[in-house]
Scaffold this motif. Sequence first.
Motif, PDB file in Angstrom:
ATOM      1  N   MET A   1      24.488  98.202  54.413  1.00 50.18           N
ATOM      2  CA  MET A   1      23.296  98.551  53.691  1.00 50.18           C
ATOM      3  C   MET A   1      22.619  97.241  53.264  1.00 50.18           C
ATOM      4  SD  MET A   1      22.908 101.036  50.361  1.00 50.18           S
ATOM      5  CE  MET A   1      23.382 102.504  51.249  1.00 50.18           C
ATOM      6  N   PRO A   2      21.307  97.172  53.402  1.00 49.70           N
ATOM      7  CA  PRO A   2      20.601  95.940  53.020  1.00 49.70           C
ATOM      8  C   PRO A   2      20.757  95.620  51.532  1.00 49.70           C
ATOM      9  CG  PRO A   2      19.165  97.409  54.261  1.00 49.70           C
ATOM     10  CD  PRO A   2      20.420  98.168  53.973  1.00 49.70           C
ATOM     11  N   GLU A   3      20.805  94.333  51.233  1.00 51.08           N
ATOM     12  CA  GLU A   3      20.987  93.871  49.853  1.00 51.08           C
ATOM     13  C   GLU A   3      19.940  94.444  48.905  1.00 51.08           C
ATOM     14  OE1 GLU A   3      22.372  92.294  46.477  1.00 51.08           O
ATOM     15  OE2 GLU A   3      23.442  92.274  48.380  1.00 51.08           O
ATOM     16  N   ASP A   4      18.679  94.533  49.370  1.00 51.40           N
ATOM     17  CA  ASP A   4      17.642  95.052  48.478  1.00 51.40           C
ATOM     18  C   ASP A   4      17.870  96.520  48.141  1.00 51.40           C
ATOM     19  OD1 ASP A   4      17.009  95.742  51.136  1.00 51.40           O
ATOM     20  OD2 ASP A   4      14.860  95.818  50.709  1.00 51.40           O
ATOM     21  N   ARG A   5      18.436  97.275  49.072  1.00 46.04           N
ATOM     22  CA  ARG A   5      18.736  98.685  48.789  1.00 46.04           C
ATOM     23  C   ARG A   5      19.907  98.806  47.828  1.00 46.04           C
ATOM     24  NH1 ARG A   5      18.377 102.765  46.727  1.00 46.04           N
ATOM     25  NH2 ARG A   5      18.983 104.750  47.573  1.00 46.04           N
ATOM     26  N   LEU A   6      20.912  97.964  47.992  1.00 47.33           N
ATOM     27  CA  LEU A   6      22.051  97.981  47.079  1.00 47.33           C
ATOM     28  C   LEU A   6      21.649  97.610  45.659  1.00 47.33           C
ATOM     29  CD1 LEU A   6      24.805  96.388  49.320  1.00 47.33           C
ATOM     30  CD2 LEU A   6      24.743  98.740  48.471  1.00 47.33           C
ATOM     31  N   ALA A   7      20.653  96.771  45.527  1.00 45.05           N
ATOM     32  CA  ALA A   7      20.189  96.349  44.207  1.00 45.05           C
ATOM     33  C   ALA A   7      19.233  97.362  43.580  1.00 45.05           C
ATOM     34  CB  ALA A   7      19.509  94.989  44.305  1.00 45.05           C
ATOM     35  N   ALA A   8      18.640  98.244  44.388  1.00 51.09           N
ATOM     36  CA  ALA A   8      17.651  99.200  43.887  1.00 51.09           C
ATOM     37  C   ALA A   8      18.302 100.230  42.970  1.00 51.09           C
ATOM     38  CB  ALA A   8      16.980  99.907  45.060  1.00 51.09           C
ATOM     39  N   PRO A   9      17.541 100.763  42.019  1.00 54.25           N
ATOM     40  CA  PRO A   9      18.102 101.781  41.131  1.00 54.25           C
ATOM     41  C   PRO A   9      18.317 103.110  41.853  1.00 54.25           C
ATOM     42  CG  PRO A   9      15.783 101.421  40.642  1.00 54.25           C
ATOM     43  CD  PRO A   9      16.167 100.417  41.678  1.00 54.25           C
ATOM     44  N   LEU A  10      19.342 103.793  41.461  1.00 52.97           N
ATOM     45  CA  LEU A  10      19.646 105.131  41.969  1.00 52.97           C
ATOM     46  C   LEU A  10      19.738 106.037  40.752  1.00 52.97           C
ATOM     47  CD1 LEU A  10      20.525 106.928  44.395  1.00 52.97           C
ATOM     48  CD2 LEU A  10      22.867 106.356  43.789  1.00 52.97           C
ATOM     49  N   ALA A  11      18.970 107.115  40.746  1.00 49.52           N
ATOM     50  CA  ALA A  11      18.956 108.029  39.600  1.00 49.52           C
ATOM     51  C   ALA A  11      19.475 109.393  40.027  1.00 49.52           C
ATOM     52  CB  ALA A  11      17.544 108.146  39.052  1.00 49.52           C
ATOM     53  N   TRP A  12      20.227 110.049  39.143  1.00 46.77           N
ATOM     54  CA  TRP A  12      20.743 111.382  39.405  1.00 46.77           C
ATOM     55  C   TRP A  12      20.996 112.096  38.091  1.00 46.77           C
ATOM     56  CZ3 TRP A  12      23.586 106.995  39.452  1.00 46.77           C
ATOM     57  CH2 TRP A  12      24.766 106.973  38.724  1.00 46.77           C
ATOM     58  N   MET A  13      21.154 113.399  38.190  1.00 47.30           N
ATOM     59  CA  MET A  13      21.500 114.194  37.013  1.00 47.30           C
ATOM     60  C   MET A  13      23.015 114.242  36.928  1.00 47.30           C
ATOM     61  SD  MET A  13      20.591 115.853  34.453  1.00 47.30           S
ATOM     62  CE  MET A  13      21.302 116.969  33.286  1.00 47.30           C
ATOM     63  N   SER A  14      23.557 113.652  35.901  1.00 45.58           N
ATOM     64  CA  SER A  14      25.003 113.602  35.727  1.00 45.58           C
ATOM     65  C   SER A  14      25.485 114.884  35.049  1.00 45.58           C
ATOM     66  CB  SER A  14      25.391 112.389  34.879  1.00 45.58           C
ATOM     67  OG  SER A  14      26.753 112.459  34.531  1.00 45.58           O
ATOM     68  N   GLY A  15      26.281 115.650  35.760  1.00 46.66           N
ATOM     69  CA  GLY A  15      26.869 116.853  35.164  1.00 46.66           C
ATOM     70  C   GLY A  15      27.866 116.494  34.074  1.00 46.66           C
ATOM     71  N   ALA A  16      28.600 115.401  34.274  1.00 50.84           N
ATOM     72  CA  ALA A  16      29.603 114.980  33.298  1.00 50.84           C
ATOM     73  C   ALA A  16      28.956 114.527  31.986  1.00 50.84           C
ATOM     74  CB  ALA A  16      30.456 113.850  33.877  1.00 50.84           C
ATOM     75  N   ARG A  17      27.825 113.838  32.098  1.00 47.05           N
ATOM     76  CA  ARG A  17      27.151 113.324  30.908  1.00 47.05           C
ATOM     77  C   ARG A  17      26.071 114.267  30.402  1.00 47.05           C
ATOM     78  NH1 ARG A  17      25.016 107.609  31.738  1.00 47.05           N
ATOM     79  NH2 ARG A  17      25.114 107.594  29.472  1.00 47.05           N
ATOM     80  N   GLY A  18      25.672 115.224  31.243  1.00 46.88           N
ATOM     81  CA  GLY A  18      24.637 116.166  30.847  1.00 46.88           C
ATOM     82  C   GLY A  18      23.273 115.529  30.687  1.00 46.88           C
ATOM     83  N   GLN A  19      23.018 114.463  31.425  1.00 45.40           N
ATOM     84  CA  GLN A  19      21.730 113.784  31.329  1.00 45.40           C
ATOM     85  C   GLN A  19      21.437 113.007  32.602  1.00 45.40           C
ATOM     86  OE1 GLN A  19      22.647 111.405  27.875  1.00 45.40           O
ATOM     87  NE2 GLN A  19      22.859 109.559  29.080  1.00 45.40           N
ATOM     88  N   ARG A  20      20.185 112.635  32.737  1.00 43.53           N
ATOM     89  CA  ARG A  20      19.770 111.816  33.875  1.00 43.53           C
ATOM     90  C   ARG A  20      20.388 110.425  33.706  1.00 43.53           C
ATOM     91  NH1 ARG A  20      15.658 111.509  37.765  1.00 43.53           N
ATOM     92  NH2 ARG A  20      14.824 109.407  38.037  1.00 43.53           N
ATOM     93  N   THR A  21      20.910 109.894  34.795  1.00 47.70           N
ATOM     94  CA  THR A  21      21.581 108.606  34.779  1.00 47.70           C
ATOM     95  C   THR A  21      20.973 107.716  35.851  1.00 47.70           C
ATOM     96  OG1 THR A  21      23.609 109.674  34.049  1.00 47.70           O
ATOM     97  CG2 THR A  21      23.844 107.495  34.994  1.00 47.70           C
ATOM     98  N   THR A  22      20.830 106.448  35.567  1.00 46.50           N
ATOM     99  CA  THR A  22      20.327 105.482  36.548  1.00 46.50           C
ATOM    100  C   THR A  22      21.258 104.280  36.563  1.00 46.50           C
ATOM    101  OG1 THR A  22      18.055 106.174  36.114  1.00 46.50           O
ATOM    102  CG2 THR A  22      18.356 104.075  37.237  1.00 46.50           C
TER     103      THR A  22
END
Length: 71
Positions: free
Chosen positions: A1-22
Amino acid sequence: MPEDRLAAPLAWMSGARGQRTTRPCRVAAAHFLNRRTHHRGQAHCLLAQVGARPEDTDLPWMVDLGALGLG
Protein backbone atom coordinates in the motif's frame (compact mmCIF):
# COMPACT_ATOMS: atom_id res chain seq x y z
CA MET A 1 0.00 0.00 0.00
CA PRO A 2 1.41 3.44 -0.85
CA GLU A 3 2.85 5.45 2.03
CA ASP A 4 0.40 8.31 1.48
CA ARG A 5 -2.55 5.92 1.82
CA LEU A 6 -1.13 4.40 4.99
CA ALA A 7 -0.78 7.88 6.46
CA ALA A 8 -4.31 8.96 5.44
CA PRO A 9 -7.07 8.96 8.06
CA LEU A 10 -9.51 6.07 8.18
CA ALA A 11 -12.86 6.66 9.87
CA TRP A 12 -15.42 4.08 11.00
CA MET A 13 -18.22 3.57 13.46
CA SER A 14 -16.77 1.66 16.38
CA GLY A 15 -19.27 -0.77 17.86
CA ALA A 16 -17.00 -1.31 20.86
CA ARG A 17 -16.72 2.40 21.61
CA GLY A 18 -20.19 3.34 20.38
CA GLN A 19 -18.84 6.30 18.43
CA ARG A 20 -17.18 7.36 15.22
CA THR A 21 -13.45 6.71 15.36
CA THR A 22 -10.63 8.02 13.17
CA ARG A 23 -7.09 6.68 13.08
CA PRO A 24 -4.30 6.62 10.47
CA CYS A 25 -4.86 3.79 8.00
CA ARG A 26 -1.53 2.20 9.06
CA VAL A 27 -2.91 1.66 12.59
CA ALA A 28 -5.97 -0.17 11.22
CA ALA A 29 -3.85 -2.23 8.79
CA ALA A 30 -1.53 -3.36 11.58
CA HIS A 31 -4.53 -4.22 13.77
CA PHE A 32 -6.20 -6.31 11.03
CA LEU A 33 -3.01 -8.28 10.39
CA ASN A 34 -2.37 -8.84 14.09
CA ARG A 35 -5.99 -9.89 14.68
CA ARG A 36 -5.90 -12.40 11.82
CA THR A 37 -2.71 -13.94 13.21
CA HIS A 38 -4.27 -14.18 16.68
CA HIS A 39 -7.38 -16.00 15.44
CA ARG A 40 -5.39 -18.30 13.17
CA GLY A 41 -3.38 -19.35 16.22
CA GLN A 42 -6.57 -19.95 18.21
CA ALA A 43 -8.03 -22.14 15.47
CA HIS A 44 -4.80 -24.13 15.20
CA CYS A 45 -4.69 -24.65 18.98
CA LEU A 46 -8.31 -25.84 19.16
CA LEU A 47 -7.82 -28.31 16.33
CA ALA A 48 -4.66 -29.66 17.96
CA GLN A 49 -6.48 -30.04 21.30
CA VAL A 50 -9.05 -32.38 19.74
CA GLY A 51 -6.31 -34.46 18.12
CA ALA A 52 -6.50 -33.08 14.61
CA ARG A 53 -3.29 -32.34 12.78
CA PRO A 54 -3.97 -29.11 10.93
CA GLU A 55 -2.26 -28.60 7.63
CA ASP A 56 -0.01 -25.63 7.04
CA THR A 57 -1.82 -22.38 7.81
CA ASP A 58 0.87 -20.03 6.52
CA LEU A 59 -0.74 -17.89 3.84
CA PRO A 60 1.97 -18.26 1.17
CA TRP A 61 1.42 -22.03 1.18
CA MET A 62 -2.38 -21.96 1.50
CA VAL A 63 -3.21 -19.75 -1.47
CA ASP A 64 -3.46 -21.38 -4.90
CA LEU A 65 -1.46 -18.81 -6.84
CA GLY A 66 -2.16 -20.60 -10.13
CA ALA A 67 -5.91 -20.27 -9.61
CA LEU A 68 -5.41 -16.54 -9.07
CA GLY A 69 -3.35 -16.25 -12.25
CA LEU A 70 -0.27 -15.32 -10.24
CA GLY A 71 1.91 -18.34 -10.49
